[in-house]
Design a protein around this motif. Structure first.
Motif, PDB file in Angstrom:
ATOM      1  N   THR A  57      80.092  -7.305  57.556  1.00 40.56           N
ATOM      2  CA  THR A  57      81.222  -6.682  57.603  1.00 40.56           C
ATOM      3  C   THR A  57      81.095  -5.627  56.556  1.00 40.56           C
ATOM      4  OG1 THR A  57      82.933  -8.392  56.764  1.00 40.56           O
ATOM      5  CG2 THR A  57      81.821  -8.089  58.972  1.00 40.56           C
ATOM      6  N   ASP A  58      80.615  -5.674  55.500  1.00 41.45           N
ATOM      7  CA  ASP A  58      80.853  -5.136  54.401  1.00 41.45           C
ATOM      8  C   ASP A  58      79.213  -4.546  53.622  1.00 41.45           C
ATOM      9  OD1 ASP A  58      83.789  -5.159  54.535  1.00 41.45           O
ATOM     10  OD2 ASP A  58      82.845  -7.048  53.831  1.00 41.45           O
ATOM     11  N   ALA A  59      79.899  -3.789  53.257  1.00 43.46           N
ATOM     12  CA  ALA A  59      78.615  -2.910  52.224  1.00 43.46           C
ATOM     13  C   ALA A  59      78.897  -2.148  51.013  1.00 43.46           C
ATOM     14  CB  ALA A  59      78.071  -1.786  53.092  1.00 43.46           C
ATOM     15  N   ARG A  60      78.121  -2.352  50.156  1.00 46.67           N
ATOM     16  CA  ARG A  60      78.311  -1.190  48.574  1.00 46.67           C
ATOM     17  C   ARG A  60      78.002  -0.516  48.443  1.00 46.67           C
ATOM     18  NH1 ARG A  60      80.027  -5.833  44.547  1.00 46.67           N
ATOM     19  NH2 ARG A  60      80.346  -3.596  43.205  1.00 46.67           N
ATOM     20  N   ARG A  61      79.142   0.535  48.843  1.00 48.17           N
ATOM     21  CA  ARG A  61      77.629   2.174  47.754  1.00 48.17           C
ATOM     22  C   ARG A  61      76.783   2.323  47.794  1.00 48.17           C
ATOM     23  NH1 ARG A  61      81.121   6.042  51.171  1.00 48.17           N
ATOM     24  NH2 ARG A  61      79.400   7.298  50.130  1.00 48.17           N
ATOM     25  N   PHE A  62      75.690   2.934  47.110  1.00 48.19           N
ATOM     26  CA  PHE A  62      74.527   3.483  46.674  1.00 48.19           C
ATOM     27  C   PHE A  62      75.339   4.764  45.868  1.00 48.19           C
ATOM     28  CE2 PHE A  62      71.823   4.007  50.818  1.00 48.19           C
ATOM     29  CZ  PHE A  62      71.851   2.622  50.354  1.00 48.19           C
ATOM     30  N   GLU A  63      74.853   4.452  44.461  1.00 48.12           N
ATOM     31  CA  GLU A  63      75.735   4.823  43.501  1.00 48.12           C
ATOM     32  C   GLU A  63      74.200   5.671  42.726  1.00 48.12           C
ATOM     33  OE1 GLU A  63      79.270   3.752  41.916  1.00 48.12           O
ATOM     34  OE2 GLU A  63      78.297   2.346  40.358  1.00 48.12           O
ATOM     35  N   PHE A  64      74.198   6.617  42.601  1.00 44.67           N
ATOM     36  CA  PHE A  64      73.271   7.168  41.418  1.00 44.67           C
ATOM     37  C   PHE A  64      73.450   6.123  40.129  1.00 44.67           C
ATOM     38  CE2 PHE A  64      72.387  10.827  44.132  1.00 44.67           C
ATOM     39  CZ  PHE A  64      70.764  10.197  44.323  1.00 44.67           C
ATOM     40  N   THR A  65      72.852   5.823  39.034  1.00 46.83           N
ATOM     41  CA  THR A  65      72.842   5.031  38.132  1.00 46.83           C
ATOM     42  C   THR A  65      71.818   5.028  37.031  1.00 46.83           C
ATOM     43  OG1 THR A  65      74.249   3.676  36.110  1.00 46.83           O
ATOM     44  CG2 THR A  65      72.592   2.533  38.594  1.00 46.83           C
ATOM     45  N   THR A  66      71.984   4.776  36.178  1.00 44.69           N
ATOM     46  CA  THR A  66      70.465   4.116  34.623  1.00 44.69           C
ATOM     47  C   THR A  66      70.062   3.320  34.745  1.00 44.69           C
ATOM     48  OG1 THR A  66      72.219   3.495  33.295  1.00 44.69           O
ATOM     49  CG2 THR A  66      71.905   5.478  33.071  1.00 44.69           C
ATOM     50  N   GLU A  67      68.700   3.215  34.377  1.00 48.48           N
ATOM     51  CA  GLU A  67      67.870   1.945  35.152  1.00 48.48           C
ATOM     52  C   GLU A  67      68.731   0.486  34.373  1.00 48.48           C
ATOM     53  OE1 GLU A  67      63.570   1.717  33.140  1.00 48.48           O
ATOM     54  OE2 GLU A  67      64.506   3.442  32.899  1.00 48.48           O
ATOM     55  N   ALA A  68      69.529   0.872  33.275  1.00 45.88           N
ATOM     56  CA  ALA A  68      70.108  -0.565  32.526  1.00 45.88           C
ATOM     57  C   ALA A  68      71.359  -0.880  34.221  1.00 45.88           C
ATOM     58  CB  ALA A  68      70.457   0.212  31.322  1.00 45.88           C
ATOM     59  N   ARG A  69      71.686  -0.042  34.447  1.00 43.39           N
ATOM     60  CA  ARG A  69      72.594  -0.836  35.745  1.00 43.39           C
ATOM     61  C   ARG A  69      72.679  -0.575  36.356  1.00 43.39           C
ATOM     62  NH1 ARG A  69      78.073   3.035  33.346  1.00 43.39           N
ATOM     63  NH2 ARG A  69      78.679   1.681  35.533  1.00 43.39           N
ATOM     64  N   SER A  70      71.699  -0.411  37.238  1.00 43.02           N
ATOM     65  CA  SER A  70      71.153  -0.683  38.280  1.00 43.02           C
ATOM     66  C   SER A  70      71.078  -1.944  39.100  1.00 43.02           C
ATOM     67  CB  SER A  70      69.673  -0.117  38.683  1.00 43.02           C
ATOM     68  OG  SER A  70      68.806  -0.464  37.649  1.00 43.02           O
ATOM     69  N   TYR A  71      70.809  -1.729  40.391  1.00 43.47           N
ATOM     70  CA  TYR A  71      70.835  -3.378  40.940  1.00 43.47           C
ATOM     71  C   TYR A  71      70.042  -4.049  40.953  1.00 43.47           C
ATOM     72  CZ  TYR A  71      71.719  -5.681  45.501  1.00 43.47           C
ATOM     73  OH  TYR A  71      72.227  -6.671  46.519  1.00 43.47           O
ATOM     74  N   GLY A  72      68.956  -2.986  40.634  1.00 38.05           N
ATOM     75  CA  GLY A  72      67.376  -3.900  40.716  1.00 38.05           C
ATOM     76  C   GLY A  72      66.797  -4.455  39.724  1.00 38.05           C
ATOM     77  N   GLN A  73      68.092  -3.757  38.361  1.00 41.41           N
ATOM     78  CA  GLN A  73      67.951  -4.952  36.944  1.00 41.41           C
ATOM     79  C   GLN A  73      68.668  -5.924  37.115  1.00 41.41           C
ATOM     80  OE1 GLN A  73      66.400  -3.429  34.225  1.00 41.41           O
ATOM     81  NE2 GLN A  73      67.297  -5.677  32.938  1.00 41.41           N
TER      82      GLN A  73
END
Length: 171
Positions: A57-73
């Protein structure tokens, strides 16, 4: 924040393996497009995916950020930061014959979910000049999805790869 608009250009349903920074937008896994969970679009349908799916039922918005603050990191998976990939698989068209039993389907988990439209606007900070762009997890948003099963063609019908970056790195 930004969103990704997917359009099905085909006259049959498609399942789209959508990844951002190398992470599937439905379950955050790194996998092949064929093995990925997919978004399902009706013939000629357009949907907007505005974030990482975190539940039914939920998602977290995509937002541009830096490498250090990324979901991938945060997940320790940074090999494909700055890359959005959409791989389209057509649904197999079954031609019924007198010997064919209808309704046999292979599993291809997917979730159709159109959401509100959003323009891609990058919020740059002072670190943007030194780091590459990546995508982080933004605010929570309602985003209900349903799982369906499709019998998909083995080969992709179309692949789209987009590289995104902060303006200083582009110029």
């Amino acid at each position: 924040e930004y969103a990704i608009r997917l359009r099905n250009p085909h006259g049959v349903r498609v399942a789209v393996a959508l990844s951002v920074d190398g992470l599937n937008t439905i379950d955050a896994r790194e996998t092949t497009a064929a093995g990925a969970r997919k978004w399902v679009l009706a013939p000629y349908e357009t949907v907007t995916i505005s974030g990482w799916q975190t539940s039914q039922t939920d998602a977290r918005r995509f937002e541009f950020t830096t490498e250090a603050r990324s979901y991938g990191q945060a997940l320790g998976k940074t090999g494909n930061l700055g890359v959005i990939s959409a791989v389209f698989f057509k649904e197999r068209v079954h031609i019924q014959t007198s010997n064919d039993s209808a309704g046999r389907r292979a599993q291809a988990p997917a979730s159709p979910a159109p959401t509100e439209q959003s323009s891609a606007a990058a919020g740059q900070n002072e670190k943007a000049d030194a780091e590459y762009a990546a995508t982080g997890m933004g605010r929570r948003t309602g985003h209900a999805v349903t799982q369906v099963r499709l019998d998909l063609e083995a080969a992709p019908a179309q692949t789209v790869n987009i590289r995104y970056e902060f303006r200083p790195q582009l110029v």
